[in-house]
Design a protein around this motif. Structure first.
Motif, PDB file in Angstrom:
ATOM      1  N   GLN A 246       0.853  -1.529   0.077  1.00  0.00           N
ATOM      2  CA  GLN A 246       0.169   0.010  -0.070  1.00  0.00           C
ATOM      3  C   GLN A 246       0.900   1.133  -0.130  1.00  0.00           C
ATOM      4  O   GLN A 246       1.853   1.343   0.509  1.00  0.00           O
ATOM      5  N   MET A 247       0.312   2.399  -0.498  1.00  0.00           N
ATOM      6  CA  MET A 247       0.996   3.810  -0.531  1.00  0.00           C
ATOM      7  C   MET A 247       0.132   4.842   0.015  1.00  0.00           C
ATOM      8  O   MET A 247      -1.057   4.546  -0.074  1.00  0.00           O
ATOM      9  N   HIS A 248       0.693   5.593   0.685  1.00  0.00           N
ATOM     10  CA  HIS A 248       0.197   6.968   0.923  1.00  0.00           C
ATOM     11  C   HIS A 248       0.619   8.230   0.403  1.00  0.00           C
ATOM     12  O   HIS A 248       1.729   7.851  -0.281  1.00  0.00           O
ATOM     13  N   TYR A 249      -0.017   9.174   0.392  1.00  0.00           N
ATOM     14  CA  TYR A 249       0.712  10.377  -0.346  1.00  0.00           C
ATOM     15  C   TYR A 249       0.129  11.645   0.461  1.00  0.00           C
ATOM     16  O   TYR A 249      -0.936  11.729   0.888  1.00  0.00           O
ATOM     17  N   GLY A 250       0.847  12.712   0.171  1.00  0.00           N
ATOM     18  CA  GLY A 250       0.544  14.035   0.714  1.00  0.00           C
ATOM     19  C   GLY A 250       0.865  15.227  -0.218  1.00  0.00           C
ATOM     20  O   GLY A 250       1.701  15.263  -0.968  1.00  0.00           O
ATOM     21  N   LEU A 251      -0.013  16.247   0.112  1.00  0.00           N
ATOM     22  CA  LEU A 251       0.300  17.353  -0.787  1.00  0.00           C
ATOM     23  C   LEU A 251       0.893  18.471   0.264  1.00  0.00           C
ATOM     24  O   LEU A 251       0.177  18.591   1.449  1.00  0.00           O
ATOM     25  N   GLY A 252       2.031  18.952  -0.142  1.00  0.00           N
ATOM     26  CA  GLY A 252       2.832  20.072   0.746  1.00  0.00           C
ATOM     27  C   GLY A 252       2.706  21.299  -0.055  1.00  0.00           C
ATOM     28  O   GLY A 252       3.090  21.319  -1.471  1.00  0.00           O
ATOM     29  N   ILE A 253       2.480  22.179   0.710  1.00  0.00           N
ATOM     30  CA  ILE A 253       2.508  23.589  -0.143  1.00  0.00           C
ATOM     31  C   ILE A 253       3.358  24.617   0.876  1.00  0.00           C
ATOM     32  O   ILE A 253       2.984  24.846   2.225  1.00  0.00           O
ATOM     33  N   LEU A 254       4.602  24.901   0.634  1.00  0.00           N
ATOM     34  CA  LEU A 254       5.727  25.655   1.426  1.00  0.00           C
ATOM     35  C   LEU A 254       5.512  27.137   0.911  1.00  0.00           C
ATOM     36  O   LEU A 254       5.985  27.472  -0.354  1.00  0.00           O
ATOM     37  N   HIS A 255       5.336  28.058   1.559  1.00  0.00           N
ATOM     38  CA  HIS A 255       5.211  29.316   1.266  1.00  0.00           C
ATOM     39  C   HIS A 255       6.665  30.174   1.127  1.00  0.00           C
ATOM     40  O   HIS A 255       7.605  29.567   1.631  1.00  0.00           O
ATOM     41  N   PRO A 256       6.674  31.197   0.394  1.00  0.00           N
ATOM     42  CA  PRO A 256       8.102  31.658   0.195  1.00  0.00           C
ATOM     43  C   PRO A 256       8.325  32.683   1.146  1.00  0.00           C
ATOM     44  O   PRO A 256       7.445  33.318   2.109  1.00  0.00           O
ATOM     45  N   GLY A 257       9.628  32.728   1.579  1.00  0.00           N
ATOM     46  CA  GLY A 257      10.119  33.865   2.430  1.00  0.00           C
ATOM     47  C   GLY A 257      11.449  33.438   3.194  1.00  0.00           C
ATOM     48  O   GLY A 257      12.106  32.556   2.922  1.00  0.00           O
ATOM     49  N   LYS A 258      12.000  34.362   4.080  1.00  0.00           N
ATOM     50  CA  LYS A 258      13.287  34.061   4.701  1.00  0.00           C
ATOM     51  C   LYS A 258      13.222  34.385   6.125  1.00  0.00           C
ATOM     52  O   LYS A 258      12.621  35.063   6.697  1.00  0.00           O
ATOM     53  N   ILE A 259      14.038  33.653   6.955  1.00  0.00           N
ATOM     54  CA  ILE A 259      14.423  34.135   8.302  1.00  0.00           C
ATOM     55  C   ILE A 259      15.841  34.589   8.210  1.00  0.00           C
ATOM     56  O   ILE A 259      16.688  33.568   8.186  1.00  0.00           O
ATOM     57  N   GLY A 260      16.199  35.650   8.497  1.00  0.00           N
ATOM     58  CA  GLY A 260      17.552  36.272   7.975  1.00  0.00           C
ATOM     59  C   GLY A 260      17.624  36.061   6.450  1.00  0.00           C
ATOM     60  O   GLY A 260      16.849  36.194   5.965  1.00  0.00           O
ATOM     61  N   PRO A 261      18.933  35.333   6.280  1.00  0.00           N
ATOM     62  CA  PRO A 261      19.130  35.093   4.860  1.00  0.00           C
ATOM     63  C   PRO A 261      18.762  33.654   4.582  1.00  0.00           C
ATOM     64  O   PRO A 261      18.883  33.154   3.337  1.00  0.00           O
ATOM     65  N   GLU A 262      18.187  32.956   5.433  1.00  0.00           N
ATOM     66  CA  GLU A 262      17.773  31.400   5.337  1.00  0.00           C
ATOM     67  C   GLU A 262      16.165  31.386   4.598  1.00  0.00           C
ATOM     68  O   GLU A 262      15.267  31.879   5.355  1.00  0.00           O
ATOM     69  N   TYR A 263      16.235  30.700   3.542  1.00  0.00           N
ATOM     70  CA  TYR A 263      14.948  30.644   3.006  1.00  0.00           C
ATOM     71  C   TYR A 263      14.019  29.633   3.840  1.00  0.00           C
ATOM     72  O   TYR A 263      14.429  28.772   4.549  1.00  0.00           O
ATOM     73  N   PHE A 264      12.600  29.833   3.813  1.00  0.00           N
ATOM     74  CA  PHE A 264      11.686  28.969   4.421  1.00  0.00           C
ATOM     75  C   PHE A 264      11.968  27.432   3.951  1.00  0.00           C
ATOM     76  O   PHE A 264      12.321  27.177   2.989  1.00  0.00           O
ATOM     77  N   PHE A 265      11.885  26.571   4.999  1.00  0.00           N
ATOM     78  CA  PHE A 265      11.858  25.201   4.756  1.00  0.00           C
ATOM     79  C   PHE A 265      10.963  24.376   5.550  1.00  0.00           C
ATOM     80  O   PHE A 265      10.242  24.930   6.614  1.00  0.00           O
ATOM     81  N   THR A 266      10.806  23.333   5.099  1.00  0.00           N
ATOM     82  CA  THR A 266      10.089  22.168   6.065  1.00  0.00           C
ATOM     83  C   THR A 266      10.974  21.771   7.153  1.00  0.00           C
ATOM     84  O   THR A 266      12.090  21.612   6.922  1.00  0.00           O
ATOM     85  N   LYS A 267      10.308  21.058   8.147  1.00  0.00           N
ATOM     86  CA  LYS A 267      11.215  20.684   9.456  1.00  0.00           C
ATOM     87  C   LYS A 267      12.187  19.578   8.767  1.00  0.00           C
ATOM     88  O   LYS A 267      13.341  19.597   9.352  1.00  0.00           O
ATOM     89  N   GLY A 268      11.774  18.573   7.976  1.00  0.00           N
ATOM     90  CA  GLY A 268      12.553  17.707   7.484  1.00  0.00           C
ATOM     91  C   GLY A 268      12.605  16.519   8.454  1.00  0.00           C
ATOM     92  O   GLY A 268      12.346  16.628   9.858  1.00  0.00           O
ATOM     93  N   HIS A 269      12.673  15.332   7.935  1.00  0.00           N
ATOM     94  CA  HIS A 269      12.530  14.074   8.809  1.00  0.00           C
ATOM     95  C   HIS A 269      13.421  12.773   8.052  1.00  0.00           C
ATOM     96  O   HIS A 269      13.520  12.867   6.732  1.00  0.00           O
ATOM     97  N   PHE A 270      13.642  11.810   8.741  1.00  0.00           N
ATOM     98  CA  PHE A 270      13.844  10.564   8.331  1.00  0.00           C
ATOM     99  C   PHE A 270      12.703   9.813   8.314  1.00  0.00           C
ATOM    100  O   PHE A 270      11.656  10.142   9.129  1.00  0.00           O
ATOM    101  N   HIS A 271      12.413   8.655   7.530  1.00  0.00           N
ATOM    102  CA  HIS A 271      11.364   7.958   7.726  1.00  0.00           C
ATOM    103  C   HIS A 271      11.764   6.922   8.811  1.00  0.00           C
ATOM    104  O   HIS A 271      12.754   6.497   9.164  1.00  0.00           O
TER     105      HIS A 271
END
Ligand code: S6P
Ligand code: ZN
Length: 197
Positions: free
Chosen positions: A69-94
């Motif tokens: 079986q498979m699962h799936y997700g839609l991600g929508i990441l908005h534009p922007g920065k904190i200081g010079p660093e671009y917005f990002f998702t938390k990030g993870h391992f499986h």
């Protein structure tokens, strides 16, 4: 003639405005949910006093569980920065480290930052509309928006992949992606602050 749809999970529509896949909840991640993630702590604190902005949304479809079986997700990441660093998702391992994932870019432009658990090798892959990234197992993955529009994508993974946020929340990725003279530049996190940046 299209086949009659007998199960609501067979067909899903994307709502880019709300971030929802049909009938599914939308998880929202705000700036305050990523405390400790951005390199420029002063810029983070300052931004938070102004506005706890919405960084990204995730909406997932989990049709069934079990072998194949498979699962799936839609991600929508908005534009922007904190200081010079671009917005990002938390990030993870499986949680199931061997589980791979296919990312399909729908809108916007950015990158995926990959980091192999054992070798700690970092790979930055261009990722946006009409681009597909294969994330191998044993690899932490983070999406980064370097554009001016929302970065929208699907992530498709084995049903039991699971999300392990702990390691990234503790030590973060080894690299950061910052804007330098108008361009994205990948930097060692260790080097942050060395030269006034
Ligand atoms: C799930 C997949 C994506 C992320 C999404 C948000 O395996 O990788 O749907 O959940 O990009 O990122 P994160 O790190 O907050 O889950
Ligand atoms: Zn994943």
């Amino acid at each position: 003639m299209p086949l009659p749809i007998q199960d609501a999970t067979l067909l899903t529509a994307i709502n880019f405005e709300t971030g929802a896949l049909s009938g599914q909840v939308v998880q929202k991640r705000y700036l305050s949910d990523l405390r400790g993630y951005f390199a420029d702590e002063a810029a983070y604190a300052e931004a938070l006093t102004h506005n706890d902005v919405l960084l990204y949304t995730v909406s997932s479809v989990e049709p069934a569980e079990g072998d194949g079986q498979m699962h799936y997700g839609l991600g929508i990441l908005h534009p922007g920065k904190i200081g010079p660093e671009y917005f990002f998702t938390k990030g993870h391992f499986h949680t199931q480290r061997e589980a791979a994932e296919v990312y399909v870019g729908l809108r916007g432009e950015g990158f995926m930052l990959l980091e192999h658990e054992r070798t700690q090798e970092s790979t930055l892959v261009a990722f946006g509309a009409n681009q597909i990234v294969y994330v191998p197992g044993y690899t932490a993955h983070r999406t980064i928006n370097t554009g001016t529009q929302p970065l929208a994508y699907l992530g498709i993974y084995p049903w039991n992949a699971g999300h392990d946020y702990g390691a990234i929340a503790d030590r973060n990725f080894l690299k950061i992606l910052i804007e330098h003279e108008g361009q994205p530049v990948l930097l060692d996190r260790d080097r942050w602050g060395d030269d006034g940046e």
